[in-house]
Design an enzyme around this catalytic site. Sequence first.
Site, PDB file in Angstrom:
ATOM      1  N   SER A  39       6.506  11.494 -33.180  1.00 49.35           N
ATOM      2  CA  SER A  39       5.052  11.961 -33.379  1.00 49.35           C
ATOM      3  C   SER A  39       4.458  11.070 -34.518  1.00 49.35           C
ATOM      4  O   SER A  39       4.079   9.873 -34.414  1.00 49.35           O
ATOM      5  CB  SER A  39       5.365  13.376 -33.816  1.00 49.35           C
ATOM      6  OG  SER A  39       4.107  14.040 -33.672  1.00 49.35           O
ATOM      7  N   ASP A 153       5.686  15.083 -27.202  1.00 48.67           N
ATOM      8  CA  ASP A 153       6.100  14.495 -28.856  1.00 48.67           C
ATOM      9  C   ASP A 153       7.734  14.364 -28.842  1.00 48.67           C
ATOM     10  O   ASP A 153       8.321  15.585 -28.385  1.00 48.67           O
ATOM     11  CB  ASP A 153       5.532  15.860 -29.423  1.00 48.67           C
ATOM     12  CG  ASP A 153       5.750  15.619 -30.894  1.00 48.67           C
ATOM     13  OD1 ASP A 153       6.850  15.157 -31.611  1.00 48.67           O
ATOM     14  OD2 ASP A 153       4.485  15.890 -31.690  1.00 48.67           O
TER      15      ASP A 153
END
Length: 282
Positions: A39, A153
Amino acid sequence: MKKVSLVLGSGGARGYVHIGVIEALEAKGYEIVSVSGCSMGALVGGLYACGRLAEYREWVQGLDPLDVAALLDLAWDKRGIMSGTKVFERLDDLIGTQTIEELPIRFTAVASDLNRGKEVWFQSGDLLSAIRASIAIPSVFTPVELDGMLLVDGGVLNPLPVAPTMRDRSDLTIAVNLYGPDAEQEEAAVAERYDSFAERLASKAKNAIKERLRRREQAHIFSILDQSFDTMQRSLTQYRIGGYPPDIMITLPKNICSTFDFHKAAPLIEAGRRAVEGHPAL
């Protein structure tokens, strides 16, 4: 100089902390020889690995809430609210065409494949594409489809990816966890104390608007997504640390800011610097 493998965790806007951590470690004489991140950790780590972190820092420190809002382009796609096109156009200007295997330091971006339920390590291939996959927060940014995978993510499965660094030739593995216990409100709201946007509010009218928006925040879709994703990642982080403990852990409180406070780069970067400077093992 001690050689360091650096692990940068997920956390949305909290990931600006990683910039301050990197700068403080270098100032103390550590040599970062590898970076693993997911991320925002993958974004900051990738920019550092390709030598563009200073330019990125300069850009984000100048963003106010209106600038951030202008970057959030809506996606006509049921799989995500935003496409991220505007953000990645800016990142493309910074990064250009670079492959991970040609970077001067070892780099791993971690994403999650929803089709197989497994994490994916990007250690070769296009750098920007790997970062794009790693930061695709489910339901917020549209996922990335690649080779039969549906990538989102990396924090969905591994918010603090220490494992990719286990074979690195380094003296220390240092991990940055952005999901530490909440600090006391008056101590934790680092970003609030330095909120330059709030300080620039020049009229009662603007203050009234901000107060109304604040009162509605609990019912806002981003607030719900923020709380849900944070709760999941905090639990996963503890689980992952148990299996792959780093040599040194730098921990920031989760309530230092919210996931979407991308206009608070300066105070969060400073919080990262202070976390290194005040760490007893560093």
